[in-house]
Design an enzyme around this catalytic site. Sequence first.
Site, PDB file in Angstrom:
ATOM      1  CG  ASP A  11      36.670  43.037  45.600  1.00  0.00           C
ATOM      2  OD1 ASP A  11      37.073  42.210  44.747  1.00  0.00           O
ATOM      3  OD2 ASP A  11      35.864  43.953  45.331  1.00  0.00           O
ATOM      4  CG  ASP A  16      35.628  47.218  45.175  1.00  0.00           C
ATOM      5  OD1 ASP A  16      36.317  46.904  44.194  1.00  0.00           O
ATOM      6  OD2 ASP A  16      34.739  46.503  45.664  1.00  0.00           O
ATOM      7  CG  ASN A  40      39.027  43.700  42.683  1.00  0.00           C
ATOM      8  OD1 ASN A  40      38.781  43.077  41.648  1.00  0.00           O
ATOM      9  ND2 ASN A  40      38.236  44.655  43.143  1.00  0.00           N
ATOM     10  CB  THR A 125      31.162  46.499  45.425  1.00  0.00           C
ATOM     11  OG1 THR A 125      32.135  46.797  46.442  1.00  0.00           O
ATOM     12  CG2 THR A 125      29.954  47.411  45.576  1.00  0.00           C
ATOM     13  CG  PHE A 166      36.324  39.069  39.740  1.00  0.00           C
ATOM     14  CD1 PHE A 166      36.177  39.654  40.994  1.00  0.00           C
ATOM     15  CD2 PHE A 166      37.497  38.386  39.454  1.00  0.00           C
ATOM     16  CE1 PHE A 166      37.191  39.560  41.943  1.00  0.00           C
ATOM     17  CE2 PHE A 166      38.512  38.288  40.400  1.00  0.00           C
ATOM     18  CZ  PHE A 166      38.357  38.870  41.653  1.00  0.00           C
ATOM     19  CG  ASN A 167      32.280  41.135  42.491  1.00  0.00           C
ATOM     20  OD1 ASN A 167      33.492  41.098  42.730  1.00  0.00           O
ATOM     21  ND2 ASN A 167      31.631  42.261  42.296  1.00  0.00           N
ATOM     22  CD  GLN A 228      38.397  47.384  33.226  1.00  0.00           C
ATOM     23  OE1 GLN A 228      37.763  46.894  32.287  1.00  0.00           O
ATOM     24  NE2 GLN A 228      38.399  46.847  34.423  1.00  0.00           N
ATOM     25  CG  HIS A 240      32.387  46.820  37.005  1.00  0.00           C
ATOM     26  ND1 HIS A 240      31.737  46.364  35.871  1.00  0.00           N
ATOM     27  CD2 HIS A 240      33.715  46.683  36.761  1.00  0.00           C
ATOM     28  CE1 HIS A 240      32.637  45.982  34.977  1.00  0.00           C
ATOM     29  NE2 HIS A 240      33.828  46.161  35.475  1.00  0.00           N
ATOM     30  CG  ASP A 241      32.581  47.585  42.638  1.00  0.00           C
ATOM     31  OD1 ASP A 241      33.786  47.436  42.924  1.00  0.00           O
ATOM     32  OD2 ASP A 241      31.865  46.664  42.199  1.00  0.00           O
TER      33      ASP A 241
HETATM   34  O1  RIB Z   1      33.401  42.089  37.646  1.00  0.00           O
HETATM   35  C1  RIB Z   1      33.623  43.355  38.221  1.00  0.00           C
HETATM   36  C2  RIB Z   1      33.685  43.270  39.714  1.00  0.00           C
HETATM   37  O2  RIB Z   1      34.786  42.455  40.112  1.00  0.00           O
HETATM   38  C3  RIB Z   1      33.927  44.626  40.394  1.00  0.00           C
HETATM   39  O3  RIB Z   1      33.323  44.632  41.653  1.00  0.00           O
HETATM   40  C4  RIB Z   1      35.416  44.676  40.539  1.00  0.00           C
HETATM   41  O4  RIB Z   1      35.827  45.533  41.608  1.00  0.00           O
HETATM   42  C5  RIB Z   1      35.708  43.247  40.875  1.00  0.00           C
HETATM   43  O5  RIB Z   1      35.456  43.067  42.267  1.00  0.00           O
HETATM   44 CA    CA Z   2      34.740  45.065  43.600  1.00  0.00          CA
END
Ligand code: RIB
Ligand code: CA
Length: 311
Positions: A11, A16, A40, A125, A166-167, A228, A240-241
């Site tokens: 996303d 990503d 996102n 991701t 979040f994901n 951030q 993260h991704d």
């Molecule tokens: O929590 C972080 C995740 O949520 C990452 O994949 C970021 O891109 C969002 O999708």
């Molecule tokens: Ca992501």
Amino acid sequence: MDKRKLILDCDPGHDDAIGILLAGRDPSIDLMGITVVSGNQTIDNTVRNALNVCQYLGLDVPVYPGSPNSLVRVRPPVAADIHGSTGLDGPVFEPLTRKAEGKHEALYIVDALRAAEEPVTIATTGPMTNLALAMRLAPDILPKIKEVAFMGGSYGLGNVTPAAEFNIITDAEAAYVVFNSGCKLTMVGLDVTRKVLCLPSVVERMERIGNRASRLFVDLVKFFNKTQKEIFGWEGGPLHDPLTIAWLIDPSVLTLKPMHCTVDIRGTEGYGRTNCDYFGYHKQTPNVDVAVEVDVAKFWDIIEEGIRRYD
Ligand code: RIB
Ligand code: CA
């Protein structure tokens, strides 16, 4: 060396986008397709962002649009506070000429796996909506999934809520389907991704490479780091991704611990939490290999190598 056949579901989203960069030219990966999900940002934005990244980097990889909504619940708000109103604020791209494929990504995943001569790895991701849809649509594809490596969840704190990441929370029912699919699952959660902070020294290191990918990386993380810092106080944004992709490239970058994990789809404050039995207290058969440690130096080496693979 046989290449790993990979479908990347994402996303975009700044992190990503760096995941796409890393997967796009790695010699160990055959990136079959990029499937895009809302998360996102809205699906229109995330599809456009994936196309822009592929066009900019010269990646000839088909991009398939996916689901604008979650399986059951109304999609929560997009993460515009972190990724901006476009979902990829910061970089300025040339006019977009690349087009998305006409097939819905869940149908692409089904068709691609049915046609595959060998099992395919799926990396997610973003929210797992499309993978869950494909699994429910065509259970016959499950044996054709080599493994699922996903950025999501945590056995510690969440980010969207104290409980949930979040994901996962964006479509917890979809995550529930994947967690109970029986597929080989590797979870790259906040517990490790929060240790790969893109500090100023890292930005300077990647900027010195000086190629197109380096410039994209810097433009992405300069925006990502700013939001951030404002929201979480990090001195650098957690990538993260890309850590999920880095693990596919070099599994030694992470230390995994098999755990029995469930997804809370009934809770209120706990909704979307990945409940990971770290100590195996309940003696249930582990269903997820959970990342518990990361070799941070090795991760940044993988990122640098990935950027250097471009002109
Ligand atoms: O929590 C972080 C995740 O949520 C990452 O994949 C970021 O891109 C969002 O999708
Ligand atoms: Ca992501």
